[in-house]
Scaffold this motif. Structure first.
Motif, short mmCIF file in Angstrom:
data_model
loop_
_atom_site.label_atom_id
_atom_site.label_comp_id
_atom_site.label_asym_id
_atom_site.label_seq_id
_atom_site.Cartn_x
_atom_site.Cartn_y
_atom_site.Cartn_z
N TYR A 120 0.83 -1.22 0.00
CA TYR A 120 0.00 0.00 0.00
C TYR A 120 0.86 1.27 0.00
CZ TYR A 120 -2.66 -3.84 1.92
OH TYR A 120 -3.18 -5.09 2.14
N ALA A 121 2.18 1.11 -0.08
CA ALA A 121 3.06 2.27 -0.17
C ALA A 121 4.06 2.00 -1.29
CB ALA A 121 3.78 2.50 1.14
N GLU A 122 3.56 1.41 -2.36
CA GLU A 122 4.46 0.96 -3.43
C GLU A 122 4.99 2.10 -4.29
OE1 GLU A 122 1.54 -0.56 -2.81
OE2 GLU A 122 1.86 -2.72 -2.66
N THR A 167 -3.50 12.91 9.70
CA THR A 167 -2.85 11.61 9.95
C THR A 167 -2.27 11.02 8.67
OG1 THR A 167 -4.54 11.30 11.62
CG2 THR A 167 -3.12 9.43 11.15
N ILE A 168 -2.99 11.15 7.57
CA ILE A 168 -2.46 10.60 6.32
C ILE A 168 -1.16 11.31 5.94
CG2 ILE A 168 -2.89 10.43 3.82
CD1 ILE A 168 -4.30 8.26 5.47
N ALA A 169 -1.11 12.61 6.18
CA ALA A 169 0.12 13.35 5.89
C ALA A 169 1.28 12.81 6.72
CB ALA A 169 -0.09 14.84 6.16
N VAL A 170 1.03 12.62 8.02
CA VAL A 170 2.09 12.12 8.92
C VAL A 170 2.53 10.72 8.48
CG1 VAL A 170 2.59 11.42 11.29
CG2 VAL A 170 1.29 13.52 10.86
N LEU A 171 1.57 9.86 8.23
CA LEU A 171 1.89 8.47 7.85
C LEU A 171 2.68 8.41 6.55
CD1 LEU A 171 -1.65 6.86 8.43
CD2 LEU A 171 0.38 6.45 9.84
N ASN A 205 -2.77 1.95 9.50
CA ASN A 205 -3.46 3.23 9.60
C ASN A 205 -3.87 3.80 8.25
OD1 ASN A 205 -3.60 3.71 12.49
ND2 ASN A 205 -1.38 3.49 12.36
N ALA A 206 -3.32 3.22 7.16
CA ALA A 206 -3.88 3.53 5.85
C ALA A 206 -5.31 3.01 5.84
CB ALA A 206 -3.06 2.90 4.74
N VAL A 207 -5.51 1.82 6.44
CA VAL A 207 -6.86 1.29 6.60
C VAL A 207 -7.65 2.20 7.56
CG1 VAL A 207 -8.22 -0.66 7.44
CG2 VAL A 207 -6.13 -1.07 6.14
N GLY A 208 -7.00 2.56 8.66
CA GLY A 208 -7.69 3.31 9.70
C GLY A 208 -8.05 4.72 9.28
N PHE A 209 -7.12 5.38 8.63
CA PHE A 209 -7.33 6.80 8.37
C PHE A 209 -7.60 7.12 6.89
CE2 PHE A 209 -5.54 6.75 12.53
CZ PHE A 209 -6.21 7.77 13.18
N TYR A 248 -6.45 3.81 17.20
CA TYR A 248 -6.13 3.18 15.91
C TYR A 248 -4.63 3.14 15.66
CZ TYR A 248 -8.97 1.27 12.17
OH TYR A 248 -9.65 0.42 11.37
N ILE A 249 -3.96 4.22 16.03
CA ILE A 249 -2.57 4.40 15.65
C ILE A 249 -1.65 3.37 16.33
CG2 ILE A 249 -1.69 5.99 17.41
CD1 ILE A 249 -1.65 6.93 13.77
#
Lengths: 737, 61
Positions: A120-122, A167-171, A205-209, A248-249
């Motif tokens: 998911y981060a390919e 959160t997506i930005a941080v992740l 957290n890609a799933v979570g957020f 979640y995190i």
């Protein structure tokens, strides 16, 4: 009162993009399902082999279908909840077109094997960078709208959007840190255990957020609209938000149970995952109870059907998730198809059905004309529902079957199913059933596309929706709301809310990551572990390029059956030079961490040429092209340089001598193959991959005491590449076998 | 310094501390949400999604 026009065009654009990418992403998913049911669906083409196509499917469904759905709903609801047009139409258009371009370029790149090799981060670093900029554009547009709003109080849906944006930005930034080798190649700054922790902190957290919080925001907006009922409990939604974003995190490490991740981190992941059940079910009940008094409408209204089923799947998936995160359950479920069933009950059950309901609600309003056919929408609902059930139930059965067969011992104390393929072939009928379920789901989506297209075709000429809003000037960001209570004050201060959200989501990540990075005892050093040779490094990059991690793990867990099947359990110190880690999350094929030296070079060559030659019944794609394509060593010096920057102890001269070293080792393997009559392989890609596979798991001398010692051949000696020896600390992890 | 503190205090302290802070925050928030006389306020907020603008039917009416 003031009359304003909303920017509905951007909502329509994202809506159509969502449908287009939905069809493409789910078609890729169906094709993948067919490839697992029969390897022939790989068609012998490298571009659509399972390992390359799967990232396209996951990214297209999550970030293209899901992402466009989020933006569609967010742009629609934000303007109305804040009584303001979006901050900038230009930023909205940049956001839209840049997002589509990233998906298109990234998706094509996956088919050509351009990937970071992290699930998911390919996307490679260059696209990661563009993605981060686009996210900033979205954030400016969103917070700019918030700043000029005409409604003081921020409705709960907007908190979920804020939580998502931050959160997506941080992740994305933390997980995406990498050093470039070229425009299309980079190595992550983390290695091994640390990389695994960061990746699954991101992955979960890609799933979570990305697949939960924004869709919860959409649920809190669109379900009351469709049901024409207020949210059941606003108080519950306040608790739901804060508890969810905090808990979640922490949950990421449950993807790494019984791996080389330190036990304390695994336990943390488990405990917080179980606790996550409380806010998840609180939100689920809040959504379902919002439908109270409107249940009779479900008989005729397809939109409410979609919403009710979606929220029910949210409840099921968020019960199943914590259940699977319990270590004793995870020991059975991990690496099996059960995980795939779980993911899809969330993705196509919760997210998919919610998106469909939202689109059916939006289309008549966005195009100012009734839906072409309610009957077709109802047919879509039932087709999708039956499709999901076929999908999920078949994967549950397949997963539990796999888990039990992997672990089964005879009364004599040996593995009941020592041949991995025997287990693979048992579940192939279930793969066909899954493909059938997937085709039903995709068929339903195609019906929807037809229905929407017919609706749009019959739409009259229209203008964007207008609204009467208070004439008072937009509320400055620093202004306090009228409400006098402390949390209500916070709800009227978006930037304070955003900062508090950042603090809340940061706690879990910091508590889990900082000790893992700083305390050396978490990853005991093993002196025998040396960096990969230049040829092995090239082979590893081919392994990543072909997406082998999508089907093979590299993590022998400390279980009796795994040690008996694969060899000694994996130690944290064995992965210190793995940028990125390749532990995988699924075993369609067997684990490969102890594959080195298990078979000779010829076996690997024949297996990659045609897996059925060495492993009758195998469903692995053939990699014949690796025997034909030339190994490109032009980037090897750059790769060694980057690895040195990352702390891998290559001697300085390796940077200049790496090509010669690689060619020398390649000739040695080719000479071994020539003894068996295979000629002309010295400059082919397959040699590098064989070199890498033969190296795997051989740094420690487990075979002297390992169960498979009798059948092991020693791997060919590798050129010395390490500049310095590391200090020795023996791994202390308990075997538990 | 941070490393030293973490190594000496034991890793289990950190998650336990976080968990306690979480539980206390939840308890305080619950008490606040259900304070006497707050129901009408949250009732109004719950209707926000329904009443953020006039519907087409309302405009025509």
């Amino acid at each position: 009162m003031l009359r304003i026009k909303y920017d509905d065009k951007i909502t329509r654009m994202f809506l159509i993009a969502c449908l287009v990418w939905g069809v493409l992403g789910m078609s890729a998913g169906l094709w993948l399902a067919l490839e697992l049911a029969s390897w022939k669906f790989n068609l012998g083409l490298p571009y659509i082999s399972f390992g390359r196509l799967r990232p396209l499917h996951t990214n297209a469904v999550i970030f293209a279908f899901g992402g466009n759905a989020i933006f569609c709903g967010v742009y629609y609801s934000t303007q109305r909840l804040l009584k303001a047009r979006m901050f900038s139409d230009v930023l909205s258009r940049i956001h839209f077109w840049a997002w589509q371009a990233i998906i298109l370029v990234g998706g094509i790149g996956f088919l050509f094997g351009i990937t970071q090799g992290k699930e998911y981060a390919e996307l490679e670093w260059s696209l990661d960078l563009v993605l981060a900029l686009v996210w900033v554009v979205f954030a400016i547009n969103f917070f700019g709208t918030v700043a000029r709003r005409r409604e003081k109080h921020l409705y709960v849906a907007l908190w979920f959007y804020i939580g998502t944006i931050i959160t997506i930005a941080v992740l994305h930034i933390v997980n995406g840190l990498a050093i470039p080798v070229s425009l299309t190649k980079s190595y992550p700054v983390y290695a091994g255990v640390q990389d695994a922790l960061v990746q699954w902190w991101y992955g979960h957290n890609a799933v979570g957020f990305f697949l939960t919080t924004p869709f919860l925001g959409l649920m809190y907006y669109f379900v009351p609209k469709a049901a024409e009922r207020p949210v059941y409990s606003y108080r519950l939604s306040v608790m739901h938000f804060w508890a969810l974003v905090f808990l979640y995190i922490w949950a990421g490490p449950h993807h790494l149970h019984y791996t080389a991740l330190p036990d304390w981190a695994q336990d943390l992941g488990m405990v917080f995952s179980v606790m996550l059940l409380a806010p998840s079910w609180g939100g689920m009940l809040n959504g379902l109870l919002t439908l109270r008094g409107a249940w009779h409408k479900l008989r005729t209204d397809p939109i409410l059907k979609f919403f009710a089923a979606s929220i029910t799947f949210y409840g099921m998936a968020t019960f199943e998730g914590p259940l699977m995160s319990i270590k004793s359950v995870n020991a059975l479920s991990h690496y099996t198809e059960w995980t795939i069933g779980h993911v899809h009950s969330g993705a196509i059950g919760w997210v998919g059905l919610l998106v469909f309901g939202m689109i059916y609600w939006l289309v008549p309003r966005m195009w100012r004309t009734p839906l072409h056919s309610q009957a077709l929408a109802n047919a879509h609902f039932w087709t999708a529902l039956v499709g999901i059930l076929f999908y999920v139930v078949s994967m549950w059965i397949a997963g539990i079957t796999q888990g039990l067969m992997w672990k089964e011992f005879t009364n004599e104390g040996v593995l009941a199913y020592p041949n991995f393929l025997e287990i693979v072939t048992k579940i192939i009928p279930l793969y066909w059933l899954r493909a059938f379920g997937g085709s039903l789901y995709l068929g339903g989506l195609l019906v929807m596309v037809y229905n929407v297209a017919r609706t749009i075709r019959s739409a009259p000429a229209f203008q964007d929706e207008e609204a009467m809003v208070p004439e008072a000037p937009a509320v400055p960001a620093h202004a306090a709301p009228v409400a006098q209570y402390w949390h209500a004050v916070l709800e009227g201060r978006p930037f304070a809310l955003a900062i508090l959200t950042t603090v809340v989501i940061a706690i879990g990540g910091i508590v889990e990551m900082v000790p893992t990075f700083l305390i050396e005892s978490n990853v005991p050093t093993i002196t025998a572990v040396k960096p990969y040779t230049p040829l092995e490094l090239e082979g590893r990059d081919i392994y990543v390029r072909e997406g082998c991690y999508n089907c093979h793990s590299q993590m022998v867990r400390p279980f009796r059956d795994e040690v008996a099947r694969y060899g000694d359990y994996s130690k944290p110190g064995e992965f210190v030079y793995d940028h990125p880690f390749q532990w995988g999350s699924k075993r369609t094929g067997p684990d490969l961490h102890r594959i080195g030296g298990k078979y000779n070079n010829l076996w690997h060559l024949r297996h990659l040429d045609d897996p059925r030659l060495t492993s009758p019944g195998s469903i692995m794609p053939a990699y014949r092209f690796l025997l034909e394509s030339k190994l490109d060593l032009s980037l090897t010096p750059n790769k060694i340089r980057v690895m040195r920057q990352l702390g891998v102890p290559y001697a300085k001269e390796v940077e200049t001598e790496c090509r010669t070293q690689a060619q020398t080792q390649a000739r040695s393997i080719a000479a071994d193959l020539e003894k068996d009559g295979v000629k002309g392989m010295a400059d082919k890609e397959v040699i590098a991959l064989i070199a890498y596979l033969q190296r795997l798991g051989t740094d420690i001398k487990w075979r002297e005491t390992g169960p498979a010692a009798a059948s092991i051949q020693a791997p060919a000696p590798a050129p010395a590449v390490a500049a310095t020896a590391t200090t020795s600390t023996h791994p202390s992890k308990g075997a538990g076998i | 310094m941070i490393r030293l503190v973490m190594e000496r205090s034991g890793l289990t302290l950190w998650p336990v501390l976080s968990f306690v802070i979480f539980l206390v925050s939840c308890a305080l928030m619950l008490a606040w949400l259900y304070r006497p006389g707050a129901a009408p306020f949250y009732g109004r907020l719950a209707r926000m999604a329904l009443g953020e603008d006039r519907t087409d039917a309302e405009k025509e009416g």
